[in-house]
Design an enzyme around this catalytic site. Sequence first.
Site, PDB file in Angstrom:
ATOM      1  NE  ARG A   1       2.159  -4.698  11.648  1.00  0.00           N
ATOM      2  CZ  ARG A   1       3.140  -4.520  10.765  1.00  0.00           C
ATOM      3  NH1 ARG A   1       4.283  -5.165  10.889  1.00  0.00           N
ATOM      4  NH2 ARG A   1       2.962  -3.698   9.761  1.00  0.00           N
TER       5      ARG A   1
ATOM      6  NE  ARG B   1       7.491  -2.597   6.474  1.00  0.00           N
ATOM      7  CZ  ARG B   1       6.168  -2.392   6.479  1.00  0.00           C
ATOM      8  NH1 ARG B   1       5.534  -2.059   5.368  1.00  0.00           N
ATOM      9  NH2 ARG B   1       5.495  -2.558   7.596  1.00  0.00           N
TER      10      ARG B   1
ATOM     11  CE  LYS C   1      -2.264  -0.876   3.839  1.00  0.00           C
ATOM     12  NZ  LYS C   1      -1.620  -2.140   4.273  1.00  0.00           N
TER      13      LYS C   1
ATOM     14  NE  ARG D   1      -4.001  -1.196  10.533  1.00  0.00           N
ATOM     15  CZ  ARG D   1      -2.944  -0.649   9.932  1.00  0.00           C
ATOM     16  NH1 ARG D   1      -3.019   0.535   9.417  1.00  0.00           N
ATOM     17  NH2 ARG D   1      -1.827  -1.323   9.829  1.00  0.00           N
TER      18      ARG D   1
ATOM     19  NE  ARG E   1       6.600  -0.499  10.612  1.00  0.00           N
ATOM     20  CZ  ARG E   1       5.438  -0.407   9.958  1.00  0.00           C
ATOM     21  NH1 ARG E   1       5.405   0.162   8.770  1.00  0.00           N
ATOM     22  NH2 ARG E   1       4.335  -0.868  10.493  1.00  0.00           N
TER      23      ARG E   1
END
Length: 214
Positions: free
Chosen positions: A171, A127, A13, A88, A160
Amino acid sequence: MYIMLLGAPGVGKGTQAKKIMAKYGIPQISTGDILRNEVRLQTELGKLAKEVMERGELVPDEIILKMVEKRLQEPDCQKGFILDGFPRTIPQAEGLEEILQRMGNISLKVIEIYVPDEEIIRRLSARRICSKCGKDYNLIFNPPPADGKCEVCGGEIIQRDDDREETIRKRLEVYRKQTEPLVSYYQKKGNLYRVDGTRSIEEVFQEIERIIQS
Ligand code: AMP
C-alpha cells in the site's frame, strides 16, 4: 467548509477526519469505509473491491468517482465535507474537479499529513477495527477493551486484512507511485497545506484547525 485530507495510509487521516466532523458538523467521506461496507454487505461492488483491497491495490477510478459523486449529492454534504482517502490518483483528482464544478464551483483546502514510513508501519501493524461498526483502535495509542469486544457496539475487534505487514508495504508503494503525485498537483494549484503527523493527535488537530480557520 470543504476539506481534503491527503497522506499515506496510517498518517492519521481517519482520526483527524472524525475530530473535524465532531467539531464542525460536516461528514467524513472515506472511500475506504464505503468500500469496506460494500464488502460487509457482499454487494457486487463489494465482491470486486474485496480482492483488490486485499492485494493493497486501488479500485478502478471510474467506480470510485461514481461512488463519490453519488455520496456527495446527499443532503448532509451540502454545507461541507471532509474527503478522506480520496482522491488517490491524478484521474480521480481531475474527476473530482468536475464534480466540484457541477456542485457550484466548490473550492477545497487540501491538507497533507506526513509521517515517515517506519512510523507508518509501526502504527498500521498495531491498528485494529471493529468488524461491525468500523471503529478504530490501536494497540499502542488506543487499545481495545480487554474482552476484545467493541466499546461502541459490542462487535468483534479484528485486524484489517490489508493491515498485515506485506500488504502495508504494498500500500505504501502504491501511495508513492499513484497518490503522492497529488501533492505537487495541489501545490501547483496553490491550495495545499502540510502538517507534520508525528506529533500527538491533539497537536495535529490544533494545526489543522488553524488551517481551516485561516
Ligand atoms: P483506506 O481505508 O483509505 O486505507 O482504503 C483501503 C483500501 O480501499 C485501499 O487500499 C484501496 O484498495 C481501496 N480504496 C479506498 N479508497 C480508494 C480510492 N479513492 N481509490 C481507489 N481505491 C481505494
